[in-house]
Design a protein around this motif. Structure first.
Motif, PDB file in Angstrom:
ATOM      1  N   VAL A  72      12.019  30.471 -20.069  1.00  0.00           N
ATOM      2  CA  VAL A  72      11.387  31.076 -21.230  1.00  0.00           C
ATOM      3  C   VAL A  72      10.577  32.271 -20.759  1.00  0.00           C
ATOM      4  N   ASP A  73      10.838  33.422 -21.363  1.00  0.00           N
ATOM      5  CA  ASP A  73      10.157  34.652 -20.959  1.00  0.00           C
ATOM      6  C   ASP A  73       8.988  35.018 -21.868  1.00  0.00           C
ATOM      7  N   VAL A  74       9.109  34.686 -23.147  1.00  0.00           N
ATOM      8  CA  VAL A  74       8.065  34.977 -24.130  1.00  0.00           C
ATOM      9  C   VAL A  74       7.924  33.766 -25.037  1.00  0.00           C
ATOM     10  N   ILE A  75       6.700  33.439 -25.411  1.00  0.00           N
ATOM     11  CA  ILE A  75       6.495  32.320 -26.319  1.00  0.00           C
ATOM     12  C   ILE A  75       5.647  32.764 -27.513  1.00  0.00           C
ATOM     13  N   ASP A  76       5.963  32.226 -28.667  1.00  0.00           N
ATOM     14  CA  ASP A  76       5.171  32.406 -29.886  1.00  0.00           C
ATOM     15  C   ASP A  76       4.374  31.119 -30.057  1.00  0.00           C
ATOM     16  N   LEU A  90      -1.182  28.699 -17.101  1.00  0.00           N
ATOM     17  CA  LEU A  90       0.263  28.736 -17.278  1.00  0.00           C
ATOM     18  C   LEU A  90       0.763  30.054 -17.860  1.00  0.00           C
ATOM     19  N   LEU A  91      -0.165  30.967 -18.176  1.00  0.00           N
ATOM     20  CA  LEU A  91       0.229  32.217 -18.807  1.00  0.00           C
ATOM     21  C   LEU A  91      -0.231  33.419 -17.996  1.00  0.00           C
ATOM     22  N   GLU A  92       0.531  34.494 -18.117  1.00  0.00           N
ATOM     23  CA  GLU A  92       0.141  35.755 -17.505  1.00  0.00           C
ATOM     24  C   GLU A  92      -0.982  36.401 -18.320  1.00  0.00           C
ATOM     25  N   THR A  93      -1.819  37.163 -17.673  1.00  0.00           N
ATOM     26  CA  THR A  93      -2.811  37.944 -18.410  1.00  0.00           C
ATOM     27  C   THR A  93      -2.143  39.204 -18.965  1.00  0.00           C
ATOM     28  N   ILE A  94      -2.634  39.653 -20.102  1.00  0.00           N
ATOM     29  CA  ILE A  94      -2.091  40.840 -20.757  1.00  0.00           C
ATOM     30  C   ILE A  94      -3.231  41.813 -21.000  1.00  0.00           C
ATOM     31  N   ASP A  95      -3.112  42.984 -20.437  1.00  0.00           N
ATOM     32  CA  ASP A  95      -4.132  44.015 -20.600  1.00  0.00           C
ATOM     33  C   ASP A  95      -3.887  44.741 -21.921  1.00  0.00           C
ATOM     34  N   ALA A  96      -4.916  44.829 -22.746  1.00  0.00           N
ATOM     35  CA  ALA A  96      -4.771  45.482 -24.042  1.00  0.00           C
ATOM     36  C   ALA A  96      -4.318  46.932 -23.914  1.00  0.00           C
ATOM     37  N   TRP A 259       1.816  36.126 -29.288  1.00  0.00           N
ATOM     38  CA  TRP A 259       2.835  36.252 -28.239  1.00  0.00           C
ATOM     39  C   TRP A 259       2.177  36.103 -26.877  1.00  0.00           C
ATOM     40  N   ALA A 260       2.863  35.411 -25.967  1.00  0.00           N
ATOM     41  CA  ALA A 260       2.345  35.224 -24.614  1.00  0.00           C
ATOM     42  C   ALA A 260       3.512  35.167 -23.634  1.00  0.00           C
ATOM     43  N   ILE A 261       3.192  35.368 -22.365  1.00  0.00           N
ATOM     44  CA  ILE A 261       4.211  35.388 -21.305  1.00  0.00           C
ATOM     45  C   ILE A 261       3.925  34.259 -20.316  1.00  0.00           C
ATOM     46  N   PRO A 262       4.824  33.290 -20.184  1.00  0.00           N
ATOM     47  CA  PRO A 262       4.626  32.231 -19.198  1.00  0.00           C
ATOM     48  C   PRO A 262       4.680  32.785 -17.773  1.00  0.00           C
ATOM     49  N   LYS A 263       3.901  32.223 -16.886  1.00  0.00           N
ATOM     50  CA  LYS A 263       3.972  32.632 -15.487  1.00  0.00           C
ATOM     51  C   LYS A 263       5.329  32.312 -14.882  1.00  0.00           C
ATOM     52  N   SER A 264       6.037  31.361 -15.474  1.00  0.00           N
ATOM     53  CA  SER A 264       7.353  30.977 -14.964  1.00  0.00           C
ATOM     54  C   SER A 264       8.465  31.918 -15.423  1.00  0.00           C
ATOM     55  N   SER A 265       8.140  32.939 -16.215  1.00  0.00           N
ATOM     56  CA  SER A 265       9.156  33.858 -16.728  1.00  0.00           C
ATOM     57  C   SER A 265       9.904  34.548 -15.596  1.00  0.00           C
ATOM     58  N   ASP A 266      11.208  34.743 -15.800  1.00  0.00           N
ATOM     59  CA  ASP A 266      12.037  35.466 -14.835  1.00  0.00           C
ATOM     60  C   ASP A 266      12.006  36.980 -15.060  1.00  0.00           C
ATOM     61  N   ASN A 267      11.443  37.399 -16.194  1.00  0.00           N
ATOM     62  CA  ASN A 267      11.560  38.805 -16.566  1.00  0.00           C
ATOM     63  C   ASN A 267      10.272  39.280 -17.242  1.00  0.00           C
ATOM     64  N   LYS A 268       9.212  39.306 -16.477  1.00  0.00           N
ATOM     65  CA  LYS A 268       7.907  39.639 -17.053  1.00  0.00           C
ATOM     66  C   LYS A 268       7.832  41.095 -17.524  1.00  0.00           C
TER      67      LYS A 268
END
Length: 380
Positions: A72-76, A90-96, A259-268
């Motif tokens: 899973v690359d993106v989660i709602d 479990l999630l990547e940080t996202i800079d505004a 929307w969030a990005i799991p750290k396990s994503s293959d395609n951040k």
């Protein structure tokens, strides 16, 4: 479901380069995302979207992110799930600063509504619990404030509330005059809890409790109740289909998805690219036109037009539209986990009184009907 892929000349093959796996909800909500976001993203970028639907349960989502082999690359996710997953790392940080600016060039952090941007996610749309009412039940004037919920003298008739302390107690305090920013602080005190139940006591004899949100709408449409607390998507469908039904946004209780990005994503890289695309004002406006879910970005509202099928102007049905969002309470699921047990038990006792009052009303109605029949028989 896979969105049709439109490969550009520079598109690369391989999962990590031309496909994003997005975990989201199904139903009409997922369909709105496909039309407003997924298909346009695929056409513009050459990156297709494979969706994995889930039921919103945090345990299921964590399993998907950790150990069931699903990429899973993106989660709602809900606001509550977002906070939990972020705290658990479990999630990547996202800079505004990685998000698109507003149409006037304003930075994203200024354009998004308060609370929409968090370290691990970007809120997209909001939904709410609000009050719908039957205009024809109030010929002397429709309710304009949440206080009408408790005012059976000025607005007589049966109200429909959730068969749960959640939402019902918040609505009671809001209707009793507690400002949204003070509701949970008040409810956490013995005095505040007493105030909430005292407010509900004002309508003990004029309330029906629902277990399924659609039941409240059915009661309203069938004239069994004059006001009904329910979820905004259902309220929209009811109001759009019946000119006698209107929505009272004052005192709404809202929550949002992000929307969030799991750290396990293959395609951040493409995952962030997708979130940037999905949260530009035009995309949020397009989805709002399909779902009646409120965009979490200010500059989206001027772009919202009519529903493409039923030709209804959608702005008035959006919970976050400026005219509807002036007295809104952000629902706090974490607060309920920490404080809800005693309140739920107390609500069960109040519910018993509601049921007893309803039994008494029904007995009185039958007695009246029997007396009228006897009177008719005795009449010359």
């Amino acid at each position: 479901m896979t969105v049709a892929l439109s490969l550009g000349a520079t598109a690369n093959l391989g999962h990590a380069q031309n496909t994003l796996n997005v975990a989201t909800w199904g139903g009409a909500y997922g369909q709105s995302q496909e039309a407003a976001i997924f298909e346009p993203f695929a056409k513009e970028t050459g990156v297709s979207i494979d969706t994995v639907t889930y039921d919103g349960r945090l345990a299921k989502l964590k399993t998907m992110l950790n150990d069931d082999g699903t990429v899973v690359d993106v989660i709602d996710v809900s606001a509550d799930a977002l906070n939990t997953l972020c705290k658990q790392g479990l999630l990547e940080t996202i800079d505004a600063s990685a998000l698109g600016a507003g149409p006037d060039g304003s930075a994203a952090k200024e354009d998004f509504l308060p609370g929409a941007l968090s370290p691990c996610g970007v809120a997209s749309v909001a939904w709410s619990t609000a009050i719908a009412f039957d205009r024809k039940a109030f010929p002397k004037g429709a309710p304009t404030a949440i206080s009408a919920l408790l005012d059976t003298a000025g607005f007589p008739g049966i109200r429909a509330l959730p068969n749960n302390a959640r939402y019902s107690l918040e609505l009671a305090l809001l209707a009793d005059g507690v400002p949204p920013e003070n509701v949970y602080r008040e409810l956490a005190t013995p005095e505040g809890a007493d105030r909430a139940f005292a407010a509900l006591d004002k309508i003990t004899g004029a309330v029906r409790l629902w277990n399924k949100a659609q039941q409240a709408i059915t009661w309203l449409v069938e004239d069994d109740v004059v006001m009904a607390a329910s979820y905004s998507g259902r309220l929209f469908r009811a109001a759009a289909g019946d000119r006698n039904i209107d929505i009272l946004w004052d005192g709404q209780i809202y929550d949002f998805d992000a929307w969030a990005i799991p750290k396990s994503s293959d395609n951040k890289k493409d995952a962030l690219r997708f979130i940037r695309f999905a949260t530009v004002p035009a995309r949020l406006a397009d989805q709002a036109e399909l779902t009646a879910y409120g965009p979490m970005r200010k500059s989206a509202f001027p772009l919202v037009g009519k529903h493409p099928v039923i030709n209804v102007e959608m702005l008035e049905f959006l919970s976050t539209a400026p005219q509807n969002f002036q007295k809104a309470l952000k629902f706090d699921a974490a607060w309920w986990r920490g404080n809800g047990a005693a309140l739920q038990k107390r609500f069960a006792a109040w519910r018993a009184r509601v049921n007893a009052a309803r039994t008494d009303r029904e007995a009185a109605r039958k007695a009246k009907e029997a007396a009228e029949k006897e009177a008719d028989k005795a009449a010359p």
